[in-house]
Design a protein around this motif. Structure first.
Motif, PDB file in Angstrom:
ATOM      1  N   TYR B  49       0.597  -0.831 -11.456  1.00 21.72           N
ATOM      2  CA  TYR B  49       1.988  -0.967 -11.910  1.00 21.72           C
ATOM      3  C   TYR B  49       2.684   0.383 -11.941  1.00 21.72           C
ATOM      4  O   TYR B  49       3.897   0.469 -11.751  1.00 21.72           O
ATOM      5  CB  TYR B  49       2.024  -1.697 -13.255  1.00 21.72           C
ATOM      6  N   PHE B  50       1.905   1.440 -12.158  1.00 19.19           N
ATOM      7  CA  PHE B  50       2.452   2.784 -12.019  1.00 19.19           C
ATOM      8  C   PHE B  50       2.801   3.031 -10.554  1.00 19.19           C
ATOM      9  O   PHE B  50       3.889   3.536 -10.232  1.00 19.19           O
ATOM     10  CB  PHE B  50       1.432   3.821 -12.518  1.00 19.19           C
ATOM     11  N   ILE B  51       1.915   2.648  -9.673  1.00 20.70           N
ATOM     12  CA  ILE B  51       2.173   2.818  -8.236  1.00 20.70           C
ATOM     13  C   ILE B  51       3.346   1.951  -7.803  1.00 20.70           C
ATOM     14  O   ILE B  51       4.205   2.379  -7.029  1.00 20.70           O
ATOM     15  CB  ILE B  51       0.888   2.514  -7.435  1.00 20.70           C
ATOM     16  N   PHE B 131      -7.808   6.578   0.312  1.00 18.63           N
ATOM     17  CA  PHE B 131      -7.474   6.692  -1.111  1.00 18.63           C
ATOM     18  C   PHE B 131      -8.267   5.708  -1.967  1.00 18.63           C
ATOM     19  O   PHE B 131      -8.559   4.593  -1.532  1.00 18.63           O
ATOM     20  CB  PHE B 131      -5.977   6.432  -1.319  1.00 18.63           C
ATOM     21  N   TYR B 132      -8.582   6.173  -3.145  1.00 19.47           N
ATOM     22  CA  TYR B 132      -9.137   5.305  -4.182  1.00 19.47           C
ATOM     23  C   TYR B 132      -8.151   5.302  -5.333  1.00 19.47           C
ATOM     24  O   TYR B 132      -7.563   6.341  -5.643  1.00 19.47           O
ATOM     25  CB  TYR B 132     -10.501   5.821  -4.645  1.00 19.47           C
ATOM     26  N   ARG B 140      -0.461  10.240 -10.380  1.00 17.77           N
ATOM     27  CA  ARG B 140       0.754  10.672  -9.682  1.00 17.77           C
ATOM     28  C   ARG B 140       0.448  11.165  -8.271  1.00 17.77           C
ATOM     29  O   ARG B 140       1.163  10.841  -7.317  1.00 17.77           O
ATOM     30  CB  ARG B 140       1.488  11.742 -10.487  1.00 17.77           C
ATOM     31  N   GLU B 141      -0.625  11.908  -8.159  1.00 16.62           N
ATOM     32  CA  GLU B 141      -1.010  12.453  -6.853  1.00 16.62           C
ATOM     33  C   GLU B 141      -1.255  11.325  -5.845  1.00 16.62           C
ATOM     34  O   GLU B 141      -0.725  11.326  -4.726  1.00 16.62           O
ATOM     35  CB  GLU B 141      -2.281  13.290  -7.049  1.00 16.62           C
ATOM     36  N   VAL B 142      -2.025  10.329  -6.257  1.00 17.62           N
ATOM     37  CA  VAL B 142      -2.326   9.204  -5.360  1.00 17.62           C
ATOM     38  C   VAL B 142      -1.052   8.436  -5.032  1.00 17.62           C
ATOM     39  O   VAL B 142      -0.802   8.078  -3.885  1.00 17.62           O
ATOM     40  CB  VAL B 142      -3.387   8.276  -6.006  1.00 17.62           C
ATOM     41  N   LYS B 145       1.097  10.245  -2.426  1.00 12.15           N
ATOM     42  CA  LYS B 145       0.511  10.182  -1.079  1.00 12.15           C
ATOM     43  C   LYS B 145       0.685   8.792  -0.472  1.00 12.15           C
ATOM     44  O   LYS B 145       1.043   8.652   0.695  1.00 12.15           O
ATOM     45  CB  LYS B 145      -0.965  10.553  -1.133  1.00 12.15           C
ATOM     46  N   ILE B 146       0.431   7.761  -1.263  1.00 11.48           N
ATOM     47  CA  ILE B 146       0.520   6.401  -0.713  1.00 11.48           C
ATOM     48  C   ILE B 146       1.963   6.049  -0.369  1.00 11.48           C
ATOM     49  O   ILE B 146       2.243   5.412   0.643  1.00 11.48           O
ATOM     50  CB  ILE B 146      -0.067   5.376  -1.719  1.00 11.48           C
ATOM     51  N   MET B 147       2.886   6.508  -1.205  1.00 16.24           N
ATOM     52  CA  MET B 147       4.285   6.147  -0.975  1.00 16.24           C
ATOM     53  C   MET B 147       4.868   6.812   0.271  1.00 16.24           C
ATOM     54  O   MET B 147       5.907   6.402   0.773  1.00 16.24           O
ATOM     55  CB  MET B 147       5.134   6.470  -2.214  1.00 16.24           C
ATOM     56  N   ASN B 148       4.162   7.827   0.782  1.00 18.66           N
ATOM     57  CA  ASN B 148       4.592   8.439   2.040  1.00 18.66           C
ATOM     58  C   ASN B 148       4.192   7.639   3.267  1.00 18.66           C
ATOM     59  O   ASN B 148       4.588   7.968   4.380  1.00 18.66           O
ATOM     60  CB  ASN B 148       3.990   9.849   2.161  1.00 18.66           C
ATOM     61  N   LEU B 149       3.392   6.617   3.070  1.00 13.78           N
ATOM     62  CA  LEU B 149       2.900   5.825   4.210  1.00 13.78           C
ATOM     63  C   LEU B 149       3.767   4.582   4.379  1.00 13.78           C
ATOM     64  O   LEU B 149       4.357   4.086   3.422  1.00 13.78           O
ATOM     65  CB  LEU B 149       1.455   5.387   3.939  1.00 13.78           C
ATOM     66  N   ASN B 150       3.837   4.089   5.596  1.00 18.29           N
ATOM     67  CA  ASN B 150       4.544   2.819   5.821  1.00 18.29           C
ATOM     68  C   ASN B 150       3.580   1.668   6.032  1.00 18.29           C
ATOM     69  O   ASN B 150       3.749   0.594   5.467  1.00 18.29           O
ATOM     70  CB  ASN B 150       5.476   2.934   7.023  1.00 18.29           C
ATOM     71  N   ASN B 151       2.594   1.894   6.862  1.00 20.16           N
ATOM     72  CA  ASN B 151       1.620   0.844   7.167  1.00 20.16           C
ATOM     73  C   ASN B 151       0.315   1.187   6.468  1.00 20.16           C
ATOM     74  O   ASN B 151      -0.321   2.191   6.792  1.00 20.16           O
ATOM     75  CB  ASN B 151       1.402   0.758   8.673  1.00 20.16           C
TER      76      ASN B 151
END
Lengths: 443, 443
Positions: B49-51, B131-132, B140-142, B145-151
């Motif tokens: 939910y944070f992500i 990523f885990y 926040r770090e994870v 990084k994940i939010m920079n990806l599209n697929n």
């Protein structure tokens, strides 16, 4: 061999469930249901929402039409038939067809009395603007009359009174609610819990507590209490219901709750005569004393028990604890077991706690406050009562606590429940578990 | 007399609850918690939910800061301290301060091991885009990084995989979910229940079932399975967790679930050494076999049990049944007890039913479908498992069923529960009661 005959008086939930299960167990039995109105399997619980205008088709207040039920279950249904005599010694009933006044005489092998409850009344001469909200067969008529009023008094702040108050407020009516107790819903809640509700309800309606109605005059337009005189356009009386035992001549059948005494198979003191639903008394599991809970889930399970027993299959009705839920505005209000007040009257030494918590994790949006009161017997550490006020997930929690009470679970049992948790709808320390812990660790 | 010392390894829920209750019972004990990260009482359940972006303050993922806890509970907390040696025979631990590499030696009287669980890993050379999602200290770090990806590929369709899939879909990501089983959430649901979820989830994401990942290359951008090759911008691995027992040299302490064996007071095979939370094994109440349930409510109650026992107050931890809830979109998905699959593996002769019903009376607006599966032991008629999919009032119902299972209640007990009913949030025949009736009347 002649076919056995089961006569059922009353086509509400309890009567129709008795019919269904007797039919399922004995496919060849004659089953005849006599129903005074033109509806069966009707749901009076829906009336406040019909009046509120949440749905407009009053047919929805019945689960089945008589035709559907006859066809699906092969049960003979006589609507608009009123029982005029019940001869338990000779196993005969006489029913009058209200359409043509024909009298039917029926000899039965088994009888199920499912005559339900009726609203308690206040005496007055002229009742032109005094209303009871009780039977779905009068739903539309009552709704139309009430909706013509602007200023409405409701006498009685129990479940029905509170639900009707909301229905009227949502329709822009000015509501005056007069209740003789010091707080609303006093059969469900203790004073400490009810105070939250009193405050909330007072925002919408004029609330008069601790007032006893002495007289209603002018056809329902003037109400005189021990504390004042109120003028309104009409009055709804919702001061509770009582078992409808008019047909019963043998007063030995009636228990101290005024309902018909039953055993674990819903049998009365007459052989092969059963009583089910709002007209039936059972035993409170917590106190061991006679109890009466006129609610649909109880009626259904009583009908299941009687129908099966008539059909030769024995399930014991376990007795009652008293579970109920209602709502006002955003809040669901629920209870199970004894209130602390009641428990003390029955001689329990009680220990109780109130937990104010939230329905979701602290970081998850949309969480709502939830307030839980648990009451335990200090001698046995068993849970004997619970009350919940909250906006979501009240129903399941009260059912959980009801099961704990019915099965004599202790605070230890409840605390160690392996409960479900996810942030979107719960807490890792669920409010129920917190409340149980709070009491458990006092010992 | 010297003061007793309690050392706790791990500052998650289980460890901090142990500390709290030991403190409450023994006000003068030395209590020291060693925590490897800079957070205590952290809630990994909140990470999806944070992500997703439902809240932005990652501090909310901790119930307390170390300072708050030290002040409120008088417990010595050493964050950023890693245990480098655990000498159970001599009751000594050595901890390294990760900031300055100082080594602390501590002799203890009592020890609680609360080292939690860690994500299972897949082997690969380059993990730049793998990523885990496990520890709040990296939230926040994870997320960034994940939010920079599209697929994004997610490997593993258990609770975390499904929750992350939703979080990413809500952020406009294209999600490919690869799961080795034939259906999602296969530890929670049987195939008959999971099919509803598979269909629903497939509308939003690309779902690859029955596929085993053979290799992840190009730093997480290429996934090769037994059935295909997929190119994405990065990969989240959520194939489950395992107990974090790295510090344990004595393999006799480890049970068949790979967690540390414990007794009813959370004691390990070493005197005065306890294990609590995700690192601890307990016994399944239904099967009597070793079980491991790495969920926060279990961790909290294990900590309560250990902390009290260290403090001289005995509450028996009753064992596990396996209760869990998650959600996808509008649907909550919950289970308790054994799935029917599992039950059969354990040799139970099962009887089961699935009821599709609604959460409100037929005439009350806003009712939602609810699907309930109950599983009983045909020999004893005891409830041994339940699964629910629905949009409201899932939590309380699964908790109710969990209590029934823990207390060995039968279908009869469950059917005769005096459940709460009002049209706005329930049915006079509650779906749980209907499901119980359906099984009860098969006997």
């Amino acid at each position: 061999m002649n076919k056995e005959t089961l006569a059922i008086i009353g086509g509400g939930d309890a009567g129709m469930t008795t019919a269904s299960w007797a039919r399922r167990r004995k496919p060849h039995m004659n089953i005849i249901v006599f129903e005074k109105t033109n509806l069966i399997s009707h749901a009076p619980c829906g009336l406040p929402y019909f009046i509120e205008g949440l749905f407009d088709d009053e047919k929805l207040l019945s689960a089945y039409t008589p035709e559907e039920f006859e066809k699906e279950r092969n049960v003979n249904i006589r609507i608009n038939h009123e029982i005029i005599e019940l001869d338990l010694d000779n196993r005969v009933i006489y029913a009058k067809n209200r359409n043509n006044n024909d009298i039917i005489k029926l000899e039965y092998d088994y009888l199920a009395i499912a005559t339900g409850s009726k609203p308690k009344k206040i005496k007055y001469d002229n009742e032109s603007r005094i209303f009871y909200v009780h039977h779905p067969s009068l739903a539309r008529e009552v709704k139309e009359k009430i909706m013509n009023l602007n200023n409405v008094a409701i006498i009685g702040g129990g479940i029905l009174g509170v639900e009707l108050a909301e229905a009227l407020v949502r329709n822009g009516k000015n509501v005056l609610l007069i209740h003789k107790n010091a707080y609303l819903l006093n059969k469900m809640l203790d004073n400490d819990m009810a105070s939250y509700i009193n405050n909330y309800v007072s925002k919408d309606i004029k609330l008069k507590l601790n007032e006893e109605v002495l007289e209603i005059t002018d056809g329902g337009r003037v109400i005189i209490t021990n504390n004042g005189k109120y003028e309104v356009d009409g009055t709804i009386v919702s001061i509770g219901v009582e078992p409808n035992t008019e047909l019963i001549n043998d007063k030995n059948m009636i228990g101290e709750t005024k309902a018909i005494k039953t055993d674990e198979y819903m049998r009365t003191s007459y052989k092969d005569v059963y009583a089910v639903g709002d007209v039936a008394e059972s035993t409170n599991i917590i106190t061991g004393m006679p109890d009466w809970q006129p609610f649909a889930p109880v009626a259904g399970k009583m009908g299941f028990t009687a129908g099966n027993h008539i059909g030769g299959v024995n399930y014991r009705f376990p007795g009652l604890i008293g579970t109920a839920i209602t709502k006002y505005g955003e809040y669901f209000i629920a209870k199970t077991g004894l209130t602390e007040n009641e428990a003390k009257k029955y001689g329990f030494k009680t220990i109780s706690t109130i937990i104010r918590s939230n329905t979701r994790a602290r970081y998850y949006p949309g969480g709502k406050e939830i307030i839980i009161k648990l009451i335990a017997d200090e001698n046995t550490q068993k849970l004997i009562g619970a009350q919940i006020i909250g906006q979501e997930e009240v129903l399941g929690r009260i059912d959980l606590l009801a099961l704990a009470i019915m099965k004599s679970n202790t605070l230890y049992d409840l605390f160690y429940l392996e409960h479900a948790y996810m942030p979107a709808i719960s807490r890792s320390w669920d409010p129920v578990i917190l409340a149980a812990r709070s009491l458990l660790t006092k010992f």
